[in-house]
Write a protein that holds these residues in place. Structure first.
Motif, short mmCIF file in Angstrom:
data_model
loop_
_atom_site.label_atom_id
_atom_site.label_comp_id
_atom_site.label_asym_id
_atom_site.label_seq_id
_atom_site.Cartn_x
_atom_site.Cartn_y
_atom_site.Cartn_z
N GLN A 1 -8.74 40.88 -58.53
CA GLN A 1 -9.21 42.09 -59.21
C GLN A 1 -9.01 43.35 -58.36
O GLN A 1 -9.20 44.45 -58.86
CB GLN A 1 -10.70 41.93 -59.56
CG GLN A 1 -10.95 40.83 -60.58
CD GLN A 1 -12.42 40.50 -60.74
OE1 GLN A 1 -13.28 41.16 -60.16
NE2 GLN A 1 -12.73 39.50 -61.56
N LEU A 2 -8.65 43.18 -57.08
CA LEU A 2 -8.42 44.34 -56.21
C LEU A 2 -6.95 44.40 -55.83
O LEU A 2 -6.31 43.37 -55.60
CB LEU A 2 -9.27 44.27 -54.94
CG LEU A 2 -10.70 44.80 -55.04
CD1 LEU A 2 -11.56 43.92 -55.91
CD2 LEU A 2 -11.31 44.94 -53.65
N ARG A 3 -6.42 45.61 -55.74
CA ARG A 3 -5.05 45.80 -55.32
C ARG A 3 -4.94 45.59 -53.81
O ARG A 3 -5.92 45.74 -53.07
CB ARG A 3 -4.55 47.20 -55.70
CG ARG A 3 -4.42 47.42 -57.20
CD ARG A 3 -3.89 48.80 -57.52
NE ARG A 3 -4.83 49.85 -57.12
CZ ARG A 3 -4.59 50.72 -56.15
NH1 ARG A 3 -3.45 50.68 -55.48
NH2 ARG A 3 -5.48 51.65 -55.83
N TYR A 4 -3.74 45.27 -53.38
CA TYR A 4 -3.51 45.01 -51.95
C TYR A 4 -3.95 46.20 -51.10
O TYR A 4 -4.60 46.03 -50.06
CB TYR A 4 -2.03 44.71 -51.75
CG TYR A 4 -1.64 44.42 -50.32
CD1 TYR A 4 -1.88 43.17 -49.75
CD2 TYR A 4 -1.03 45.40 -49.54
CE1 TYR A 4 -1.52 42.91 -48.44
CE2 TYR A 4 -0.67 45.14 -48.22
CZ TYR A 4 -0.92 43.89 -47.68
OH TYR A 4 -0.57 43.64 -46.38
N ALA A 5 -3.59 47.41 -51.53
CA ALA A 5 -3.93 48.60 -50.75
C ALA A 5 -5.45 48.77 -50.64
O ALA A 5 -5.96 49.19 -49.58
CB ALA A 5 -3.30 49.84 -51.39
N GLU A 6 -6.17 48.44 -51.70
CA GLU A 6 -7.64 48.55 -51.67
C GLU A 6 -8.23 47.56 -50.65
O GLU A 6 -9.14 47.90 -49.90
CB GLU A 6 -8.22 48.27 -53.05
CG GLU A 6 -7.89 49.32 -54.10
CD GLU A 6 -8.41 48.92 -55.46
OE1 GLU A 6 -9.21 49.68 -56.03
OE2 GLU A 6 -8.02 47.84 -55.96
N ILE A 7 -7.69 46.34 -50.67
CA ILE A 7 -8.21 45.32 -49.75
C ILE A 7 -7.91 45.71 -48.30
O ILE A 7 -8.76 45.59 -47.42
CB ILE A 7 -7.59 43.95 -50.07
CG1 ILE A 7 -7.86 43.55 -51.52
CG2 ILE A 7 -8.15 42.88 -49.13
CD1 ILE A 7 -7.05 42.36 -51.99
N MET A 8 -6.69 46.21 -48.07
CA MET A 8 -6.32 46.61 -46.72
C MET A 8 -7.18 47.77 -46.22
O MET A 8 -7.56 47.82 -45.06
CB MET A 8 -4.84 46.98 -46.66
CG MET A 8 -3.90 45.78 -46.66
SD MET A 8 -4.27 44.60 -45.33
CE MET A 8 -4.00 45.61 -43.88
#
Length: 365
Positions: free
Chosen positions: A316-323
């Motif tokens: 549910q989260l984009r890679y950039a958000e997780i990073m």
């Protein structure tokens, strides 16, 4: 040599600890999650003076079930290994067996929480980021079932192509598959001063072939054959072939061992990273932060932290958000590391004393 079967039957008295680990301990399990077991076994004191080194590990092929020797457990705790440290803080509902000797170890578990643990949790967390991207390549680059063949990594420069009469550029090698050459009807001889290049001779049905197994087999060529049978040059890119074999091997190991449910989103093109690895990135960083705030790692998650981990796992989260979140947690841990009321490292003398005392307590109750 102990086996898993031994630890369940004849050597059951050597098992000090056994628990359900992984996602079921973290609280992040889904309906498709495996059940991972972790345990600790002990050996008698004379095992440490045997000519053979003491056994460190008992595990199944997929490492779904892993038992560490007490000696190895203490060694890894001395290195602040995150996967082993959590075996001292398992939730009660995950513990299947707890020997009084292991209970003695749990009584001093706070001695293993160090600033080095914060470093290893952060480092291990960001190694998961690399895996999250790295394993995704298998989705985008599926391998054929048949292993690579050396012929696929060959180019030929036929003598008639050195100076073509059709106006095309001279001396351009082409893939072997674009020629009519059959390497089983040819012999090869090394080309002096040119690694991976060979002179190529068409012998016919009596030839022994260029390849023997996966290696180029060079042959002695008579002067007469030099003049009449020479057809051109062969290049065998052995380095690329070895890399292709390695990729093929690891792809099919990954296919055999993977949890199919884990990769559905990637195969549908919904994600370009492994969500499970990224979830572990945040989990480890949250655990590092818990050591700074509370003096112990977080194994079982709840509340907002658990919701966040589940959202990452569900894609549910984009890679950039997780990073962005991971880098924020990392910066916080690194900024506060030196102010944490924790020792820098585990005392090696304490580890040695514990191994002696716990082994003695088990052997002479």
């Amino acid at each position: 040599m102990l086996t898993l079967s031994d630890l369940r039957t004849s050597a059951r008295d050597q098992v000090l600890f056994e628990c359900v680990a992984g996602s079921r301990a973290y609280g992040t399990a889904t309906a498709d999650s495996d059940t991972d077991l972790r345990g600790v076994f002990i050996q008698p004191a004379d095992a440490f003076v045997d000519l053979s080194p003491p056994q460190d590990l008992v595990a199944d092929e997929r490492h779904n079930e892993v038992y560490f020797s007490l000696r190895r457990l203490l060694e890894l705790l001395g290195q602040a290994n995150p996967n082993v440290l959590e075996l001292l803080y398992m939730p009660d509902d995950c513990v299947r067996m707890l020997h009084p000797v292991y209970r003695s170890l749990l009584a001093v578990r706070s001695a293993f929480i160090t600033r080095q643990c914060i470093d290893t949790h952060v480092g291990y967390a960001f190694s998961q980021v690399k895996k999250a991207k790295g394993q995704h390549k298998w989705i985008n680059q599926p391998q054929a079932e048949a292993p690579p063949r050396p012929e696929s990594y060959c180019q030929v420069l036929l003598k008639e192509r050195w100076w073509p009469t059709d106006g095309s550029p001279p001396a351009r090698p082409v893939p072997l598959s674009n020629s009519a050459l059959n390497l089983r009807e040819c012999h090869a001889a090394g080309l002096e001063g040119a690694a991976d290049w060979y002179r190529l001779y068409h012998i016919g049905p009596d030839a022994t072939g260029v390849f023997q197994g996966e290696q180029v087999q060079t042959a002695s060529i008579s002067l007469a054959q030099e003049r009449t049978q020479f057809v051109g040059l062969l290049q065998f890119n052995q380095r690329a072939f070895e890399q292709a074999k390695n990729d093929h091997k690891h792809y099919w190991i990954w296919r055999a061992e993977r949890n199919e449910a884990r990769w559905r989103q990637q195969e549908r093109g919904e994600l370009d990273f492994d969500a499970k690895n990224m979830m572990h990135t945040l989990r480890l960083l949250m655990s590092a932060r818990a050591m700074i705030n509370e003096g112990q790692p977080r194994v079982r998650f709840a509340g907002a932290e658990l919701e966040e981990l589940r959202a990452v796992r569900a894609g549910q989260l984009r890679y950039a958000e997780i990073m962005q979140r991971a880098e924020s947690l990392r910066d916080d841990c690194e900024h506060r590391r030196d102010q944490a009321d924790l020792p820098e490292r585990v005392d090696p003398a304490m580890l040695k004393r514990l191994l002696i005392d716990l082994t003695h307590a088990w052997q002479y109750p």
